[in-house]
Design an enzyme around this catalytic site. Structure first.
Site, PDB file in Angstrom:
ATOM      1  CB  SER A 257      -1.002  -0.182   1.140  1.00  7.23           C
ATOM      2  OG  SER A 257      -0.106   0.346   2.440  1.00  7.23           O
TER       3      SER A 257
ATOM      4  CB  SER B  45       0.473   3.371   4.713  1.00  4.91           C
ATOM      5  OG  SER B  45       1.386   2.499   4.854  1.00  4.91           O
TER       6      SER B  45
ATOM      7  CE  LYS C 212       0.568   1.294   8.877  1.00  2.00           C
ATOM      8  NZ  LYS C 212      -0.209   2.168   7.635  1.00  2.00           N
TER       9      LYS C 212
ATOM     10  CB  SER D 154      -1.018   6.103   7.226  1.00  2.00           C
ATOM     11  OG  SER D 154      -0.374   5.016   8.049  1.00  2.00           O
TER      12      SER D 154
END
Length: 305
Positions: A108, A110, A165, A269
């Protein structure tokens, strides 16, 4: 079994294959090969005795017959041969991805602009401590995650999923995000404006900044047309009482043994703002290298912070 379930359980599948092929290799090395050797010795003794009788009768024999007979009798069964060949390869792959480095694919956006969709990355599995494979239980302490680290971890809401992250809060930190400015322990992080970032998927632009988090400088993307947090997306999670939320953002005090994670693509995100803290036992490792991206070859070999 679907491809997704295979990928989610790859470590377990690899472990089972290693054990099965290892048991077969061990069984052959210390038992089956000795049985074949004993049978071969008996057959060769009988062969030699028969040839001796024939030679005594004046019959000339082909000398290669004994070697061919011995090779045939000592030949491993196919299933044993393949298991013995695959075992060291499987064992090496299992060791490397369990204790040293594991590859992941970015699914993704994010972490844009730091990481792009399709980036194939390497994750250091030992920098945060040595963990038992499958169980993910830490047995040797090494280092603790630091603010600014890009970390892969098990998603707290579904442990079969791996998320990536950036660590913005470590135990004891007060993380505040108001009007799209990040503050750690009362100190607002420095931001330097950069040229706008083109989102290749949506073909629109985001504001781009160089943010300094502790000693790590990294880029972030901000969409001015989106709120700092979508309150209706906030879930229930452990230690939620350590956080307060409002339309301008949130403030959370990170509990012991937990970490607060956010994506660099701040307005695209799903991170700790919505599903909470990441426990230490969920940590997989520290991401550090893009080793392949089939759509962006220039990213190969990119180290990132």
């Amino acid at each position: 079994m679907t491809l997704q379930s295979i990928l989610e359980n790859f470590a377990l599948i690899l472990f089972v294959l290693m054990v099965v092929t290892g048991v077969i290799w061990f069984l052959d090395r210390f038992y089956l090969s000795k049985q074949r050797r004993a049978k071969a010795n008996a057959a060769l003794a009988e062969f030699d005795a028969r040839n001796a009788r024939l030679s005594a009768d004046g019959i000339k024999l082909e000398s290669s017959g004994r070697a061919a007979l011995e090779a045939n009798l000592l030949r491993q069964p196919t299933w044993v041969e393949y298991s013995g060949s695959f075992f060291p390869v499987i064992a090496m792959v299992f060791f490397l991805r369990s204790f040293l480095y594991e590859p992941f694919k970015i699914p993704s956006s994010s972490m844009v602009p730091t990481l792009l969709v399709g980036d194939l990355i390497l994750v250091n599995k030992f920098t945060y401590g040595i963990r038992l494979p499958i169980l993910n239980k830490k047995v040797i302490e090494v280092n603790q995650p630091q603010r600014g680290d890009v970390m892969v971890f098990k998603y707290p809401k579904n442990m079969s999923l791996d998320y990536i992250k950036r660590v913005v809060g470590v135990p004891g930190d007060t993380v505040t995000y108001q009007n799209k400015r990040l503050t750690i322990n009362g100190q607002t992080l420095p931001e330097t404006p950069l040229p706008d970032y083109l989102n290749e998927d949506s073909l629109d632009y985001s504001k781009q900044y160089m943010e300094k988090l502790s000693t790590v400088e990294h880029t972030i993307a901000i969409r001015e047309d989106k709120p700092p947090i979508a309150l209706r997306g906030v879930m229930d999670f452990p230690h939620k009482d350590a956080c307060t939320f409002n339309v301008e953002g949130f403030s959370c005090t990170v509990p012991a043994g937990q970490y607060f994670m956010m994506g660099d693509n701040r307005d695209n995100s799903e991170d700790s703002r919505y599903w909470g803290f990441v426990p230490d036992q969920n940590i997989v490792g520290k991401a550090f290298l893009v080793w392949m991206n089939w759509g962006h070859f220039q990213r190969i070999g990119t180290f990132f912070k």
